[in-house]
Design a protein around this motif. Sequence first.
Motif, PDB file in Angstrom:
ATOM      1  N   GLU A  48      65.125  19.791 -31.699  1.00 32.30           N
ATOM      2  CA  GLU A  48      63.980  19.390 -32.508  1.00 32.30           C
ATOM      3  C   GLU A  48      62.941  18.643 -31.669  1.00 32.30           C
ATOM      4  OE1 GLU A  48      65.780  17.371 -35.829  1.00 32.30           O
ATOM      5  OE2 GLU A  48      66.441  19.273 -36.708  1.00 32.30           O
ATOM      6  N   ARG A  49      63.411  17.778 -30.768  1.00 37.43           N
ATOM      7  CA  ARG A  49      62.472  17.066 -29.892  1.00 37.43           C
ATOM      8  C   ARG A  49      61.788  18.050 -28.939  1.00 37.43           C
ATOM      9  NH1 ARG A  49      65.103  11.971 -27.258  1.00 37.43           N
ATOM     10  NH2 ARG A  49      62.998  11.795 -26.432  1.00 37.43           N
ATOM     11  N   LEU A  50      62.542  19.014 -28.427  1.00 33.58           N
ATOM     12  CA  LEU A  50      61.964  20.037 -27.555  1.00 33.58           C
ATOM     13  C   LEU A  50      60.836  20.774 -28.268  1.00 33.58           C
ATOM     14  CD1 LEU A  50      61.975  22.078 -25.077  1.00 33.58           C
ATOM     15  CD2 LEU A  50      63.519  23.428 -26.503  1.00 33.58           C
ATOM     16  N   HIS A  51      61.104  21.254 -29.471  1.00 35.00           N
ATOM     17  CA  HIS A  51      60.109  22.064 -30.173  1.00 35.00           C
ATOM     18  C   HIS A  51      58.912  21.250 -30.641  1.00 35.00           C
ATOM     19  CE1 HIS A  51      61.838  26.018 -29.825  1.00 35.00           C
ATOM     20  NE2 HIS A  51      62.985  25.369 -29.773  1.00 35.00           N
ATOM     21  N   ALA A  52      59.111  19.987 -30.939  1.00 37.09           N
ATOM     22  CA  ALA A  52      57.965  19.130 -31.265  1.00 37.09           C
ATOM     23  C   ALA A  52      57.066  18.988 -30.035  1.00 37.09           C
ATOM     24  CB  ALA A  52      58.448  17.766 -31.753  1.00 37.09           C
ATOM     25  N   MET A  62      56.889  28.538 -31.356  1.00 39.67           N
ATOM     26  CA  MET A  62      58.201  28.722 -30.714  1.00 39.67           C
ATOM     27  C   MET A  62      59.306  28.209 -31.633  1.00 39.67           C
ATOM     28  SD  MET A  62      58.664  30.088 -27.703  1.00 39.67           S
ATOM     29  CE  MET A  62      60.086  29.279 -27.035  1.00 39.67           C
ATOM     30  N   ARG A  63      60.372  28.967 -31.732  1.00 44.04           N
ATOM     31  CA  ARG A  63      61.566  28.598 -32.493  1.00 44.04           C
ATOM     32  C   ARG A  63      62.757  28.675 -31.559  1.00 44.04           C
ATOM     33  NH1 ARG A  63      57.952  27.097 -34.784  1.00 44.04           N
ATOM     34  NH2 ARG A  63      57.163  27.620 -36.836  1.00 44.04           N
ATOM     35  N   PRO A  64      63.854  28.009 -31.880  1.00 41.84           N
ATOM     36  CA  PRO A  64      65.024  28.042 -30.987  1.00 41.84           C
ATOM     37  C   PRO A  64      65.463  29.456 -30.608  1.00 41.84           C
ATOM     38  CG  PRO A  64      65.315  26.328 -32.606  1.00 41.84           C
ATOM     39  CD  PRO A  64      64.058  27.081 -33.004  1.00 41.84           C
ATOM     40  N   ALA A  65      65.514  30.360 -31.565  1.00 43.19           N
ATOM     41  CA  ALA A  65      65.939  31.727 -31.250  1.00 43.19           C
ATOM     42  C   ALA A  65      65.000  32.386 -30.253  1.00 43.19           C
ATOM     43  CB  ALA A  65      66.037  32.566 -32.523  1.00 43.19           C
ATOM     44  N   HIS A  66      63.719  32.037 -30.320  1.00 40.60           N
ATOM     45  CA  HIS A  66      62.755  32.608 -29.373  1.00 40.60           C
ATOM     46  C   HIS A  66      63.090  32.172 -27.953  1.00 40.60           C
ATOM     47  CE1 HIS A  66      59.637  32.511 -32.895  1.00 40.60           C
ATOM     48  NE2 HIS A  66      60.518  33.483 -33.041  1.00 40.60           N
ATOM     49  N   GLY A  67      63.390  30.897 -27.791  1.00 41.49           N
ATOM     50  CA  GLY A  67      63.705  30.388 -26.461  1.00 41.49           C
ATOM     51  C   GLY A  67      64.912  31.067 -25.855  1.00 41.49           C
ATOM     52  N   TYR A  68      65.956  31.245 -26.662  1.00 41.48           N
ATOM     53  CA  TYR A  68      67.150  31.915 -26.151  1.00 41.48           C
ATOM     54  C   TYR A  68      66.858  33.371 -25.805  1.00 41.48           C
ATOM     55  CZ  TYR A  68      69.792  27.827 -27.550  1.00 41.48           C
ATOM     56  OH  TYR A  68      70.264  26.545 -27.665  1.00 41.48           O
ATOM     57  N   ALA A  69      66.054  34.029 -26.622  1.00 39.16           N
ATOM     58  CA  ALA A  69      65.701  35.422 -26.338  1.00 39.16           C
ATOM     59  C   ALA A  69      64.849  35.509 -25.078  1.00 39.16           C
ATOM     60  CB  ALA A  69      64.972  36.038 -27.530  1.00 39.16           C
ATOM     61  N   LEU A  70      63.919  34.576 -24.900  1.00 38.16           N
ATOM     62  CA  LEU A  70      63.104  34.569 -23.682  1.00 38.16           C
ATOM     63  C   LEU A  70      63.988  34.391 -22.447  1.00 38.16           C
ATOM     64  CD1 LEU A  70      59.988  32.459 -24.776  1.00 38.16           C
ATOM     65  CD2 LEU A  70      60.126  34.933 -24.474  1.00 38.16           C
ATOM     66  N   THR A  99      63.759  39.672 -33.421  1.00 37.55           N
ATOM     67  CA  THR A  99      63.278  38.571 -32.586  1.00 37.55           C
ATOM     68  C   THR A  99      62.276  39.084 -31.562  1.00 37.55           C
ATOM     69  OG1 THR A  99      65.341  37.354 -32.915  1.00 37.55           O
ATOM     70  CG2 THR A  99      63.973  36.699 -31.034  1.00 37.55           C
ATOM     71  N   VAL A 100      62.580  40.230 -30.944  1.00 38.69           N
ATOM     72  CA  VAL A 100      61.657  40.827 -29.975  1.00 38.69           C
ATOM     73  C   VAL A 100      60.324  41.135 -30.649  1.00 38.69           C
ATOM     74  CG1 VAL A 100      61.209  42.910 -28.596  1.00 38.69           C
ATOM     75  CG2 VAL A 100      63.402  41.709 -28.385  1.00 38.69           C
ATOM     76  N   ASP A 101      60.356  41.713 -31.835  1.00 34.28           N
ATOM     77  CA  ASP A 101      59.110  42.016 -32.554  1.00 34.28           C
ATOM     78  C   ASP A 101      58.275  40.754 -32.754  1.00 34.28           C
ATOM     79  OD1 ASP A 101      59.754  44.706 -32.674  1.00 34.28           O
ATOM     80  OD2 ASP A 101      60.469  44.611 -34.758  1.00 34.28           O
ATOM     81  N   ARG A 102      58.943  39.675 -33.093  1.00 37.48           N
ATOM     82  CA  ARG A 102      58.218  38.411 -33.299  1.00 37.48           C
ATOM     83  C   ARG A 102      57.639  37.899 -31.978  1.00 37.48           C
ATOM     84  NH1 ARG A 102      54.834  36.072 -36.166  1.00 37.48           N
ATOM     85  NH2 ARG A 102      55.029  33.845 -36.356  1.00 37.48           N
ATOM     86  N   LEU A 103      58.419  38.006 -30.883  1.00 33.77           N
ATOM     87  CA  LEU A 103      57.927  37.576 -29.573  1.00 33.77           C
ATOM     88  C   LEU A 103      56.719  38.401 -29.136  1.00 33.77           C
ATOM     89  CD1 LEU A 103      61.305  37.004 -27.686  1.00 33.77           C
ATOM     90  CD2 LEU A 103      59.750  35.256 -28.595  1.00 33.77           C
ATOM     91  N   LEU A 104      56.749  39.694 -29.443  1.00 29.54           N
ATOM     92  CA  LEU A 104      55.611  40.564 -29.131  1.00 29.54           C
ATOM     93  C   LEU A 104      54.382  40.120 -29.924  1.00 29.54           C
ATOM     94  CD1 LEU A 104      57.439  44.016 -29.245  1.00 29.54           C
ATOM     95  CD2 LEU A 104      56.636  42.849 -27.185  1.00 29.54           C
ATOM     96  N   ALA A 105      54.567  39.866 -31.212  1.00 25.05           N
ATOM     97  CA  ALA A 105      53.458  39.459 -32.075  1.00 25.05           C
ATOM     98  C   ALA A 105      52.849  38.125 -31.640  1.00 25.05           C
ATOM     99  CB  ALA A 105      53.930  39.368 -33.531  1.00 25.05           C
ATOM    100  N   LEU A 106      53.692  37.235 -31.119  1.00 22.80           N
ATOM    101  CA  LEU A 106      53.215  35.919 -30.680  1.00 22.80           C
ATOM    102  C   LEU A 106      52.671  35.924 -29.254  1.00 22.80           C
ATOM    103  CD1 LEU A 106      56.082  33.731 -32.189  1.00 22.80           C
ATOM    104  CD2 LEU A 106      53.689  33.850 -32.978  1.00 22.80           C
ATOM    105  N   ASP A 131      55.157  30.605 -19.417  1.00 19.38           N
ATOM    106  CA  ASP A 131      54.699  29.229 -19.608  1.00 19.38           C
ATOM    107  C   ASP A 131      55.617  28.478 -20.581  1.00 19.38           C
ATOM    108  OD1 ASP A 131      52.536  27.110 -19.273  1.00 19.38           O
ATOM    109  OD2 ASP A 131      52.470  27.414 -21.459  1.00 19.38           O
ATOM    110  N   ALA A 132      55.989  29.153 -21.666  1.00 11.18           N
ATOM    111  CA  ALA A 132      56.872  28.508 -22.651  1.00 11.18           C
ATOM    112  C   ALA A 132      58.215  28.155 -22.020  1.00 11.18           C
ATOM    113  CB  ALA A 132      57.074  29.422 -23.862  1.00 11.18           C
ATOM    114  N   LEU A 133      58.782  29.067 -21.228  1.00  9.53           N
ATOM    115  CA  LEU A 133      60.063  28.781 -20.577  1.00  9.53           C
ATOM    116  C   LEU A 133      59.927  27.655 -19.557  1.00  9.53           C
ATOM    117  CD1 LEU A 133      61.921  32.161 -19.934  1.00  9.53           C
ATOM    118  CD2 LEU A 133      62.496  30.337 -21.530  1.00  9.53           C
ATOM    119  N   SER A 134      58.845  27.650 -18.793  1.00 13.70           N
ATOM    120  CA  SER A 134      58.633  26.589 -17.803  1.00 13.70           C
ATOM    121  C   SER A 134      58.498  25.231 -18.479  1.00 13.70           C
ATOM    122  CB  SER A 134      57.374  26.871 -16.979  1.00 13.70           C
ATOM    123  OG  SER A 134      57.524  28.037 -16.238  1.00 13.70           O
TER     124      SER A 134
END
Length: 184
Positions: A48-52, A62-70, A99-106, A131-134
């Motif tokens: 939660e602190r990470l995403h804030a 960004m959501r937790p599932a997005h980070g793991y998929a990235l 999840t991939v579809d959402r990552l593409l859309a974002l 950038d999000a992963l970094s």
Amino acid sequence: MDNMVDHVDEENVNQVVDPGKGVPSNEDATPGFELPLLLFAGFRTLIERLHAELARQGHPDMRPAHGYALQAIAASPYGATASDIGRRLGVSKQAAGKTVDRLLALGYAARADDPADARRKLVRLTPHGIDALSRSAAVFDELRADWAARLGPDRVRDLEAALRAVVPAETTFRLDATSWLGGA
């Protein structure tokens, strides 16, 4: 979860107790249910602190599932298929595909032809995804440093070593939590 069913006695089949109360004073008698709750609460606090912080730094979607998929996509230098991502995360191809579809859309990922097989599509990180992963890595380092400041660096290292000793390596990065939390 303010109260938990802690034990059974003859008069009250299920006795409800507050966590940490109604427990013998013996230091080793902490109720067993507290460990997973504390581990989960620690995990949730960090995530939660990470995403804030990511939201403040330009990644509000960004959501937790997005980070793991990235991370799963980044694990392959050429990109990954939805099936690859699903296997790495321990979720179905369909769940990975959503999840991939959402990552593409974002704008965090893009599709590309597989140079080894034109029938396959690979998912690759975009500069926005990189950038999000970094930024995630930097924020996690800050969060770990905060824990080290609060607990002491030796205790944090000991905690990490202890968890590595009891967590099977093959389950460390699986996301199939819904299956064991009662989801579909």
